[in-house]
Design an enzyme around this catalytic site. Structure first.
Site, PDB file in Angstrom:
ATOM      1  N   SER A 129       0.828  -1.202   0.000  1.00 15.98           N
ATOM      2  CA  SER A 129       0.000   0.000   0.000  1.00 15.98           C
ATOM      3  C   SER A 129       0.861   1.249   0.000  1.00 15.98           C
ATOM      4  O   SER A 129       1.975   1.250   0.547  1.00 15.98           O
ATOM      5  CB  SER A 129      -0.887   0.009   1.247  1.00 15.98           C
ATOM      6  N   TYR A 154      -2.382  -0.398   9.936  1.00 15.04           N
ATOM      7  CA  TYR A 154      -2.577  -0.926   8.580  1.00 15.04           C
ATOM      8  C   TYR A 154      -1.299  -0.772   7.766  1.00 15.04           C
ATOM      9  O   TYR A 154      -0.828  -1.729   7.132  1.00 15.04           O
ATOM     10  CB  TYR A 154      -3.727  -0.197   7.885  1.00 15.04           C
TER      11      TYR A 154
END
Length: 339
Positions: A129, A154
């Site tokens: 990501s 995350y």
């Protein structure tokens, strides 16, 4: 079976589009998903119904953390390539529900790595990501820069995936490619993401929460460009970088068969402009609730995609006006809304 490919998270946003595209190119795709309730399961089931119309697609409902089920799947199917897109997503959700990220993003990924190792998978591609860039300020974000300062769990879980993949590339010669996605959007997108949230709220006449007073900039990347990039990377099995040295370690490559790429549009759009485009398409003004920056968020994200272009001779380039328009056309059709 030629071109036998595993796509995890196949009922998810990117997994759905990728599986459909690969089937159209003659791939045999085994798709797995746990169909969890992080967001509307009926949307995931709608994607699956479309996927099941493809002769080359087979679905299995499996949890990544179920090691026995993953091992059995790999024993049954001799995968040439594995594309791991299954994950607990969401920066903001990781602030309030941190434990949700350990199972899928770390434990589940370890099961995939172990299965690939023992079955000598030729290429493992996995989703990282853009959030791994965290506190980095130098723009555009480059895969050659250090990413050791994440701002959410995350992001830390995705950085951990890159580290875990490198370990398996180094120890077991498993070729791995990590993909840092930048703000992916498009039809059948996730309901927890800005475009979906804003569209729904504007249509219903409800206020939208606009963080950092709308001054945030994002590198919005249309899902078709993501899918094209992944498909082109499948045959590009990573090779060890013979020029790599531990004295000047390049984070994007290694002495092992390991690579990391950004996949982004290489252009930023300010959040207020993004909202304007939605308003123009819906012919309706948004009620904006302007708020300060949220924890875990970053003010700007821009992808350096030179490494990707050099590898696959392709640059994501769908204009934001086209992509937003396509999403809203889908949304109105899917939810049977007439303007």
């Amino acid at each position: 079976m030629n071109n036998l490919t595993l796509v995890t998270g196949a009922a998810g946003f990117i997994g759905f589009h990728l599986s459909r595209f690969l089937c159209s190119k003659g791939y045999q795709v085994i798709g797995i998903d746990n169909l969890n309730e992080y967001y509307d399961v009926s949307l995931k089931k709608s994607r699956l119904e479309l996927l099941k119309t493809n002769a080359g697609f087979t679905f299995r409902q499996i949890e990544l953390i179920d090691k026995a089920a993953i091992d059995s799947l790999f024993d049954t199917y001799p995968f040439t390539c594995v594309i791991n897109l299954a994950a607990q997503a969401g920066v903001r959700y990781s602030i309030t529900n941190p434990y949700a990220y350990l199972d899928s993003n770390l434990h589940g990924f370890l099961n995939i790595l172990e299965a690939c190792r023992h079955h000598h998978t030729k290429h493992l591609i996995y989703a990282s990501s853009s959030s791994v860039y965290g506190a980095n300020k130098k723009m555009p974000f480059s895969v050659h820069d250090n990413v050791d300062h994440p701002l959410s769990l995350y992001a830390a879980s995705k950085k951990s995936n890159e580290l875990m993949a490198h370990t398996y590339s180094a120890l077991y010669n498993l070729p791995t490619t990590g993909l840092r996605f930048f703000s992916v959007y498009g039809p059948y997108g996730r309901p927890d993401m800005a475009l979906f949230i804003f569209t729904k709220a504007i249509l219903e006449g409800r206020p939208i929460e606009v963080y950092n007073h709308g001054k945030m900039k994002r590198d919005f990347t249309y899902v078709d460009d993501i899918v094209e990039s992944i498909a082109r990377l499948i045959p590009k099995t990573p090779q060890p970088n013979k020029d790599w040295t531990g004295f000047r370690p390049d984070p994007a490559s290694s002495f092992a068969p390991y690579r990391v790429f950004n996949i982004g549009n290489n252009s930023t759009v300010e959040l207020l402009r993004f909202i304007e485009l939605i308003e123009e398409k819906l012919k309706k003004k948004a009620i904006k609730n302007l708020l300060p920056m949220q924890d875990g968020d970053v003010p700007e994200a821009l992808a350096d995609v030179n490494a990707l272009i050099n590898e696959i001779d392709f640059k994501p380039s769908t204009p934001i006006e086209v992509g937003v328009g396509n999403f809203i056309d889908w949304y109105l059709d899917y939810y049977k809304i007439k303007l």
